[in-house]
Write an enzyme that holds these catalytic residues in place. Structure first.
Site, PDB file in Angstrom:
ATOM      1  N   ASP A 153     124.631  30.739   3.253  1.00  0.00           N
ATOM      2  CA  ASP A 153     124.021  31.168   1.994  1.00  0.00           C
ATOM      3  C   ASP A 153     124.864  30.787   0.775  1.00  0.00           C
ATOM      4  O   ASP A 153     126.076  30.588   0.868  1.00  0.00           O
ATOM      5  CB  ASP A 153     123.887  32.695   1.988  1.00  0.00           C
ATOM      6  CG  ASP A 153     122.821  33.199   2.936  1.00  0.00           C
ATOM      7  OD1 ASP A 153     122.323  32.413   3.767  1.00  0.00           O
ATOM      8  OD2 ASP A 153     122.497  34.398   2.854  1.00  0.00           O
ATOM      9  N   HIS A 160     120.455  34.594  -7.760  1.00  0.00           N
ATOM     10  CA  HIS A 160     121.061  35.618  -6.898  1.00  0.00           C
ATOM     11  C   HIS A 160     121.020  37.035  -7.472  1.00  0.00           C
ATOM     12  O   HIS A 160     122.013  37.773  -7.405  1.00  0.00           O
ATOM     13  CB  HIS A 160     122.507  35.213  -6.580  1.00  0.00           C
ATOM     14  CG  HIS A 160     122.956  35.659  -5.217  1.00  0.00           C
ATOM     15  ND1 HIS A 160     123.627  36.837  -5.006  1.00  0.00           N
ATOM     16  CD2 HIS A 160     122.848  35.083  -3.999  1.00  0.00           C
ATOM     17  CE1 HIS A 160     123.912  36.954  -3.714  1.00  0.00           C
ATOM     18  NE2 HIS A 160     123.447  35.912  -3.080  1.00  0.00           N
ATOM     19  N   TYR A 176     121.753  39.737  -0.834  1.00  0.00           N
ATOM     20  CA  TYR A 176     122.210  41.044  -0.325  1.00  0.00           C
ATOM     21  C   TYR A 176     121.246  41.630   0.708  1.00  0.00           C
ATOM     22  O   TYR A 176     121.362  42.800   1.076  1.00  0.00           O
ATOM     23  CB  TYR A 176     122.394  42.060  -1.479  1.00  0.00           C
ATOM     24  CG  TYR A 176     123.052  41.452  -2.691  1.00  0.00           C
ATOM     25  CD1 TYR A 176     124.427  41.152  -2.679  1.00  0.00           C
ATOM     26  CD2 TYR A 176     122.315  41.120  -3.826  1.00  0.00           C
ATOM     27  CE1 TYR A 176     125.024  40.558  -3.786  1.00  0.00           C
ATOM     28  CE2 TYR A 176     122.909  40.528  -4.933  1.00  0.00           C
ATOM     29  CZ  TYR A 176     124.258  40.247  -4.913  1.00  0.00           C
ATOM     30  OH  TYR A 176     124.842  39.655  -5.999  1.00  0.00           O
ATOM     31  N   HIS A 229     128.704  31.997   4.508  1.00  0.00           N
ATOM     32  CA  HIS A 229     128.575  31.517   3.126  1.00  0.00           C
ATOM     33  C   HIS A 229     129.393  30.240   2.951  1.00  0.00           C
ATOM     34  O   HIS A 229     130.616  30.260   3.154  1.00  0.00           O
ATOM     35  CB  HIS A 229     129.056  32.596   2.151  1.00  0.00           C
ATOM     36  CG  HIS A 229     128.249  33.855   2.225  1.00  0.00           C
ATOM     37  ND1 HIS A 229     128.460  34.804   3.192  1.00  0.00           N
ATOM     38  CD2 HIS A 229     127.207  34.285   1.479  1.00  0.00           C
ATOM     39  CE1 HIS A 229     127.581  35.789   3.018  1.00  0.00           C
ATOM     40  NE2 HIS A 229     126.808  35.501   1.993  1.00  0.00           N
TER      41      HIS A 229
HETATM   42 ZN   LIG Z   1     123.629  35.341  -1.140  1.00  0.00          ZN
END
Ligand SMILES: [Zn+2]
Length: 199
Positions: free
Chosen positions: A4, A59, A96, A150
């Site tokens: 991500d 985001h 999230y 990530h």
């Molecule tokens: Zn994210």
């Protein structure tokens, strides 16, 4: 494997090298404004067989936004991906993991995008160290697992050789999200007209 928040100008290409060396295909839940900034990296992802998913434009906590704002976050991102690689994301992941049940249904109805979360979270964003991230991924993996990481954190990318080799040693194979859902190979989809060009 899902990654991500990218693309990142340095860490994402490094990760792509690691994946390519092992012939692993992953899914990238990209942030739209990063796609607009680094479209060539997104192009490389697709050229190397990876799938692109929608992770919103900037985001935000989508659960606190209204319908129009949520769709705008998704549409701007899908458009940026389309400009980069002439394909639209077919799944989304909320930042999230924050999305109400009604919002999930709304997005599925309005944009035909299922919400994809994860089953293994190594909490790499807390930067526990590369070996801890690798151990959590290998230890948490199960058949059918969707692993979150990530590609904007250097230690996460540094954890990947050990994590991926550990999974390979245990006999795991890798698939993109669409493949897990039983859909067509996303990276090989032909050019399609965007369904959501208006917002
Ligand atoms: Zn994210």
């Amino acid at each position: 494997m899902t990654f991500d928040d990218g693309p990142h100008p340095a860490y994402t290409p490094a990760l792509l090298d690691i994946l390519k060396a092992r012939r692993i295909r992953a899914s990238f839940y990209v942030i739209g404004r990063n796609v607009a900034r680094y479209p060539d990296i997104v192009k490389r992802m697709v050229d190397e067989g990876h799938e692109i998913g929608n992770h919103s434009w900037q985001h935000p906590l989508l659960s606190q936004l209204g319908k129009a704002a949520v769709l705008r976050e998704l549409d701007r991102t899908s458009e940026a991906v389309f400009r980069a690689v002439q394909r639209m994301p077919v799944t989304m992941r909320p930042p999230y993991g924050a999305l109400t049940k009604d919002q999930r249904a709304m997005i599925h109805k309005e944009r035909e995008m299922p919400t994809i979360l994860w089953s293994v979270d190594p909490e790499d964003w807390r930067r526990p160290g590369s070996s801890v991230v690798a151990d959590r991924i290998v230890g948490g993996a199960r058949p059918g697992a969707i692993i979150l990481s990530h590609d904007i954190h250097k230690p996460t990318v540094q954890a990947m050789p050990a994590a991926l080799d550990g999974l390979i040693e245990r006999g795991y194979r890798f698939a993109t999200v669409s493949m897990i859902l039983g859909q067509r190979d996303w990276s090989k989809l032909r050019w399609r007209l965007p369904k959501v060009a208006k917002s």
